[in-house]
Design an enzyme around this catalytic site. Structure first.
Site, PDB file in Angstrom:
ATOM      1  N   LYS A   1      31.569 -26.419  -5.475  1.00 15.79           N
ATOM      2  CA  LYS A   1      31.418 -25.186  -4.643  1.00 15.79           C
ATOM      3  C   LYS A   1      31.168 -24.019  -5.442  1.00 15.79           C
ATOM      4  O   LYS A   1      30.371 -23.086  -5.018  1.00 15.79           O
ATOM      5  CB  LYS A   1      32.674 -24.897  -3.989  1.00 15.79           C
ATOM      6  CG  LYS A   1      33.212 -25.521  -2.714  1.00 15.79           C
ATOM      7  CD  LYS A   1      34.442 -25.137  -2.181  1.00 15.79           C
ATOM      8  CE  LYS A   1      35.058 -26.258  -1.184  1.00 15.79           C
ATOM      9  NZ  LYS A   1      36.464 -26.004  -1.395  1.00 15.79           N
TER      10      LYS A   1
ATOM     11  N   LYS B   1      37.396 -23.131 -16.110  1.00 14.51           N
ATOM     12  CA  LYS B   1      37.355 -22.208 -15.355  1.00 14.51           C
ATOM     13  C   LYS B   1      37.401 -20.910 -16.211  1.00 14.51           C
ATOM     14  O   LYS B   1      36.924 -20.019 -15.934  1.00 14.51           O
ATOM     15  CB  LYS B   1      38.353 -22.117 -14.298  1.00 14.51           C
ATOM     16  CG  LYS B   1      37.996 -23.021 -13.076  1.00 14.51           C
ATOM     17  CD  LYS B   1      39.208 -22.796 -12.099  1.00 14.51           C
ATOM     18  CE  LYS B   1      38.722 -23.729 -10.872  1.00 14.51           C
ATOM     19  NZ  LYS B   1      39.839 -23.884  -9.898  1.00 14.51           N
TER      20      LYS B   1
ATOM     21  N   LYS C   1      29.856 -32.794 -11.776  1.00 14.47           N
ATOM     22  CA  LYS C   1      30.161 -33.041 -10.472  1.00 14.47           C
ATOM     23  C   LYS C   1      29.548 -32.061  -9.601  1.00 14.47           C
ATOM     24  O   LYS C   1      29.538 -31.034  -9.691  1.00 14.47           O
ATOM     25  CB  LYS C   1      31.734 -33.238 -10.134  1.00 14.47           C
ATOM     26  CG  LYS C   1      32.430 -31.790 -10.460  1.00 14.47           C
ATOM     27  CD  LYS C   1      33.920 -31.768 -10.153  1.00 14.47           C
ATOM     28  CE  LYS C   1      34.522 -30.651  -9.910  1.00 14.47           C
ATOM     29  NZ  LYS C   1      35.777 -30.352  -9.447  1.00 14.47           N
TER      30      LYS C   1
END
Ligand code: AMP
Ligand code: TRP
Length: 338
Positions: free
Chosen positions: A203, A113, A200
């Site tokens: 969102k 992130k 994967k």
């Protein structure tokens, strides 16, 4: 005999997708029948990355409604909102003070992130796994049903509990915090993106076409599956490392149709993508239909959702406060007099 305790949560960062459902929520629905189950909407985690304040409350209610629509039953489990129980932030602070910084810098999800965000990385993002450890440890949790991506965070929660609290601040020879175990169900543990079988489903992928959301209307599901990445091999198969998309879509078909991998293989081994995709779309649409019907009913009545959340808060608060007091006492903080 006391039932084992389960704790899990999902962030209110938009519509839940098939990965969230198959990797986490679907397992909660089964576990609530046999375990004492706490499920939380982890809104404090959702603000560790830049967020839109006007969306967070709406997404929080919608996420709670999606838990209910998927079959979480307030008579069997406790559903609540993380930010409404101050003990989560308080225990997070106490754990912050005993956790070595270099344990945090190793967290894979933080590194991923942080790279995406460039210069705008908050201290909260680094601290995210400690808040998650606080969530879990507050409830003396036995089992944490999550997807594969959360395994490292679970290990951190265990290490903090064991090495930094229990063995350091042992009181009366009793452990202060309980060590949780991850519960990762193999089949749904990692649902991959529709546009890249090596990534994967997430969102945060900027391309909507990469995921199927639980609330996507049938036409959109058909369109996303139609556009999903494929390959040019003849026939379909599982577990061929050079065909990650075939593996992911067949796995999805098995989960959506409720058929075993063996019977899916038998059914699809000679199919081309053009024949297979509409069948997968059909199975997905009918699997999600009951969830969508329930969701539409529930969301018409936000007062009822709020009532459930308030009841959940009261139940959760009692357990959380008791653990928090235990840790404060063990760390030597002055106890309040009644
Ligand atoms: P998040 O969307 O990161 O809040 O994840 C909520 C829950 O869904 C966690 O238990 C994750 O492990 C699980 N999850 C998220 N994405 C996937 C995926 N693609 N496959 C399986 N589980 C997932
Ligand atoms: N980090 C989890 C995720 O992204 C969400 C989460 C926060 C969680 N606290 C938790 C999951 C406690 C299980 C238990 O999926």
């Amino acid at each position: 005999m006391t039932r084992k305790r389960v704790f899990s949560g999902v962030q209110p960062t938009g519509d839940l997708h098939l990965g969230n459902w198959l990797g986490a929520i679907k397992n909660w629905v089964d576990l609530q029948k046999t375990h004492e189950t706490f499920v939380c909407v982890v809104d404090l985690h959702a603000i560790t990355v830049p967020h839109k304040p006007e969306l967070i409350a709406k997404n929080t209610i919608s996420t709670a409604a999606q838990y209910l629509a998927c079959g979480m039953d307030p008579k069997l489990c406790t559903i609540f909102i993380q930010s409404q129980i101050a003990a989560h932030s308080e225990l997070c602070w106490l754990l912050n003070c005993v956790t070595p910084l270099n344990w945090m810098e190793r967290m894979i999800q933080f590194k991923e992130k942080a790279i995406k965000q460039g210069d705008n990385v908050s201290v909260g993002l680094l601290d995210y796994p400690i808040l998650m450890a606080a969530d879990i440890l507050l409830y003396d949790t036995d089992l944490v049903p999550v997807g594969e991506d959360q395994k490292q965070h679970l290990e951190l929660a265990r290490d903090i509990a064991q090495q930094r609290i229990n063995s350091t601040f042992l009181t009366k020879n009793e452990p202060i915090l309980k060590l949780p175990e991850p519960l990762i169900i193999k089949e749904g543990a990692k649902i991959m993106s529709l546009i890249d079988g090596n990534k994967k489903m997430s969102k945060s992928d900027p391309n909507d076409g990469s995921r199927i959301c639980l609330l996507d209307p049938p036409e959109l599901i058909t369109k996303k599956i139609k556009r999903a990445k494929t390959d040019s091999f003849v026939g379909l198969e599982f577990d061929n490392p050079v065909r990650p998309e075939a593996n992911n879509l067949l796995n999805l078909y098995s989960l959506m149709s409720g058929s075993s991998k063996e019977s899916v293989l038998e059914e699809c081994i000679e199919m081309g993508w053009g024949v297979f995709k509409p069948i997968l779309a059909e199975a997905t649409i009918s699997k999600l239909e009951p969830i969508q019907i329930r969701y539409k009913e529930l969301i018409k009545n936000p007062e009822e959702i709020n009532r459930i959340l308030k009841e959940g808060k009261t139940q959760a608060q009692e357990v959380a406060q008791a653990t928090l007091q235990r840790v404060k006492l063990a760390l030597g903080l002055l106890q309040e007099m009644d």
